[in-house]
Design an enzyme around this catalytic site. Structure first.
Site, PDB file in Angstrom:
ATOM      1  NE  ARG A  16      -3.439   2.411   2.562  1.00 56.62           N
ATOM      2  CZ  ARG A  16      -3.392   3.269   3.583  1.00 56.62           C
ATOM      3  NH1 ARG A  16      -2.771   2.955   4.701  1.00 56.62           N
ATOM      4  NH2 ARG A  16      -3.983   4.432   3.494  1.00 56.62           N
ATOM      5  CG  HIS A  26      -1.371   8.938   3.349  1.00 61.37           C
ATOM      6  ND1 HIS A  26      -1.484   7.581   3.552  1.00 61.37           N
ATOM      7  CD2 HIS A  26      -1.054   9.455   4.561  1.00 61.37           C
ATOM      8  CE1 HIS A  26      -1.241   7.295   4.820  1.00 61.37           C
ATOM      9  NE2 HIS A  26      -0.969   8.421   5.453  1.00 61.37           N
ATOM     10  CD  GLU A  48      -5.453   7.587   9.693  1.00 57.88           C
ATOM     11  OE1 GLU A  48      -5.116   8.662  10.206  1.00 57.88           O
ATOM     12  OE2 GLU A  48      -5.009   6.496  10.073  1.00 57.88           O
ATOM     13  CG  ASN A  72      -5.250   3.295   8.597  1.00 57.55           C
ATOM     14  OD1 ASN A  72      -5.273   2.292   7.887  1.00 57.55           O
ATOM     15  ND2 ASN A  72      -4.893   4.488   8.153  1.00 57.55           N
ATOM     16  CE1 TYR A 122      -0.169   2.873  13.517  1.00 59.57           C
ATOM     17  CE2 TYR A 122      -2.131   3.904  12.612  1.00 59.57           C
ATOM     18  CZ  TYR A 122      -0.873   3.371  12.436  1.00 59.57           C
ATOM     19  OH  TYR A 122      -0.310   3.319  11.189  1.00 59.57           O
ATOM     20  CD  GLU A 174      -1.783   3.987   8.000  1.00 56.05           C
ATOM     21  OE1 GLU A 174      -1.521   4.451   9.134  1.00 56.05           O
ATOM     22  OE2 GLU A 174      -1.998   4.689   7.008  1.00 56.05           O
TER      23      GLU A 174
HETATM   24  C1  FCB Z   1      -1.765   7.200  10.658  1.00 53.29           C
HETATM   25  C2  FCB Z   1      -1.354   7.789   9.322  1.00 53.29           C
HETATM   26  C3  FCB Z   1       0.020   7.335   8.877  1.00 53.29           C
HETATM   27  C4  FCB Z   1       1.011   7.263  10.014  1.00 53.29           C
HETATM   28  C5  FCB Z   1       0.427   6.499  11.190  1.00 53.29           C
HETATM   29  C6  FCB Z   1       1.365   6.359  12.354  1.00 53.29           C
HETATM   30  O1  FCB Z   1      -2.732   8.023  11.231  1.00 53.29           O
HETATM   31  O2  FCB Z   1      -2.268   7.408   8.323  1.00 53.29           O
HETATM   32  O3  FCB Z   1       0.439   8.197   7.860  1.00 53.29           O
HETATM   33  O4  FCB Z   1       1.465   8.509  10.345  1.00 53.29           O
HETATM   34  O5  FCB Z   1      -0.759   7.123  11.603  1.00 53.29           O
END
Ligand code: FCB
Length: 452
Positions: free
Chosen positions: A76, A119, A164, A293, A295, A363
């Site tokens: 990607r 992006h 995002e 995505n 985290y 992600e």
């Molecule tokens: C996401 C973004 C990516 C990167 C990660 C850590 O929000 O899409 O570009 O910065 O966080």
């Protein structure tokens, strides 16, 4: 470890143009809002800019060799809009040529290109005429998408419109933490709407010229929102946060309506006059996939608004406090490590929206301080646990088609600059030497084992 994923499940890694390419003036590239923002003193940690990044624009063949060695079947990446249209309108063929060479070479190696059109690097010229606050930018985006799709449709099948839109609108136009650095209420809500509209118009334009194997999708960041207590006030705060972060986007995309509660939350801030008849239909046209995505989870408490007068309030001022983190380990970004949040995000979407398209984790990754030998055992544990959490979602009935680790290389981490390193591969920015970390070898062996 139990790791049975559906047949054909894709294993990949992700990057984005501005974060790795460098070469910000090569081959006619125009400035983007991130070039401008990085030039503002204090905006990016350490005064870092898009130069040199990982100089991927010149070293992409080396990076392709790394992808081969890693053994992923999918990659990607994003196209830099100001390379292809330096002023947001005029076509620069040299800029596009870079992505054609990359996509062709990926295919030759049996690696499927997953292309993201946006992006975060808006051409500065379009920001100068209003940026995403302006409806015209949605039309410019559709024009750009249609151009790239027409040029690369023979070598790319997976087309993601936006990465995002939430941080684009809220961090960029509300909090001023990201480019273009604005702190607005109405303007940021308009930006969110026009990003979605741009997505819808782009899908429409590309579908009109697509071949049957083309797939269209969008990528959203999905942090499940958890109230810090069972009080009604904290529950309401969590609902506001969820509306701003997730439902503002997912309801129009997959629920056929604007998020209930959004207009009430911002009464006095915006009259939502940017919503025109027909927009919902354009935004909600069926998609082939949703990229998620993940985290961390957000832990939310009720708090007073920072600005009492709604007319002066930014979009980020919704009366919540997100600083009360649970007592769990954190990554080098300070983010709580909660793999179960990924299962929750995927299962939650699946339950909330009947008819949701198949999903990919587009992600997931982390930052930890390096040891001299790059033995990043924490990252291996993090990835392992999150992949397991993705598997749990698939086992619970979610139609999950793939997992992409963020990121192949260390890169420009937006307002944090180069300090935080998300790569499976370490980059020495002075020499541009690439050194695979232990997690690179772990992921390589893991992916190979999945193929049996
Ligand atoms: C996401 C973004 C990516 C990167 C990660 C850590 O929000 O899409 O570009 O910065 O966080």
């Amino acid at each position: 470890m139990t790791t049975s994923f559906p047949p054909g499940f894709r294993w990949g890694v992700a990057t984005s143009a501005f974060q790795i390419e460098g070469a910000t003036t090569a081959d006619g590239r125009g400035p983007s809002i991130w070039d401008t923002f990085a030039g503002v003193p204090g905006a990016v940690a350490g005064g870092d800019t898009g130069e040199p990044a990982a100089d991927h624009y010149h070293r992409w063949r080396d990076d392709l060799a790394l992808l081969r060695e890693l053994g992923v079947d999918s990659y990607r990446f994003s196209v830099s809009w100001p390379r292809v249209q330096p002023d947001g309108r005029r076509f620069e063929r040299r800029g596009l040529g870079f992505y054609r060479r990359l996509a062709e070479a990926l295919r030759e190696q049996g690696i499927e290109p997953f292309l993201t059109l946006y992006h975060w690097d808006l051409p500065q010229a379009l920001e100068d005429s209003g940026g995403w606050r302006s409806r015209d930018t949605a039309h410019r985006f559709a024009e750009y998408a249609s151009l790239v799709h027409e040029e690369l449709g023979d070598v790319v099948d997976h087309w993601t419109t936006l990465n995002e839109p939430y941080p684009c609108a809220v961090a960029g136009y509300g909090e001023g933490r990201h480019a273009p650095g604005a702190r607005e209420g109405h303007g940021a809500l308009a930006a969110a709407h026009h990003l979605l509209l741009g997505h819808g118009l782009a899908v429409q334009a590309m579908r009109g010229q697509a071949t049957p194997q083309h797939q269209f999708g969008i990528v959203l960041n999905q942090s499940p929102v958890v109230p810090v207590s069972d009080s009604a006030a904290d529950a309401a705060a969590a609902a506001r946060q969820d509306t701003l972060l997730r439902r503002q986007f997912t309801d129009p995309l997959f629920g056929g309506r604007y998020a209930p509660g959004l207009a009430a939350m911002f009464s006095g801030v915006s009259d939502f006059s940017f919503r025109l008849d027909g927009d919902l239909e354009t935004i909600g046209a069926p998609l082939d996939y949703l990229g998620v995505n993940y985290y961390y989870r957000l832990h939310v408490a009720d708090a007073p608004h920072r600005e009492p007068d709604p007319a002066q309030r930014t979009v980020a001022d919704i009366g919540v406090d997100t600083s009360r983190l649970p007592d769990v380990p954190r990554t080098g970004m300070g983010w709580p490590v909660e793999p179960e949040g990924l299962t929750e995000a995927l299962v939650g979407l699946h339950n909330r929206y009947p008819g949701l398209p198949p999903m990919y984790v587009t992600e997931n990754g982390c930052v930890y301080a390096d040891r001299s030998d790059f033995a990043d055992y924490e990252r291996i544990t993090f990835l392992n646990e999150h992949i397991e959490a993705a598997r749990a979602a698939a086992a619970a009935g979610v139609d999950l088609r793939g997992y992409f680790c963020w990121s192949l290389l260390d890169n420009f981490e937006w307002a944090h600059g180069y300090k935080h390193r998300f790569g499976l591969v370490h980059v020495d920015y002075a020499t541009q030497a690439r050194t695979p970390r232990a997690s690179f070898r772990w992921y390589r062996d893991f992916v190979a084992a999945q193929r049996g």
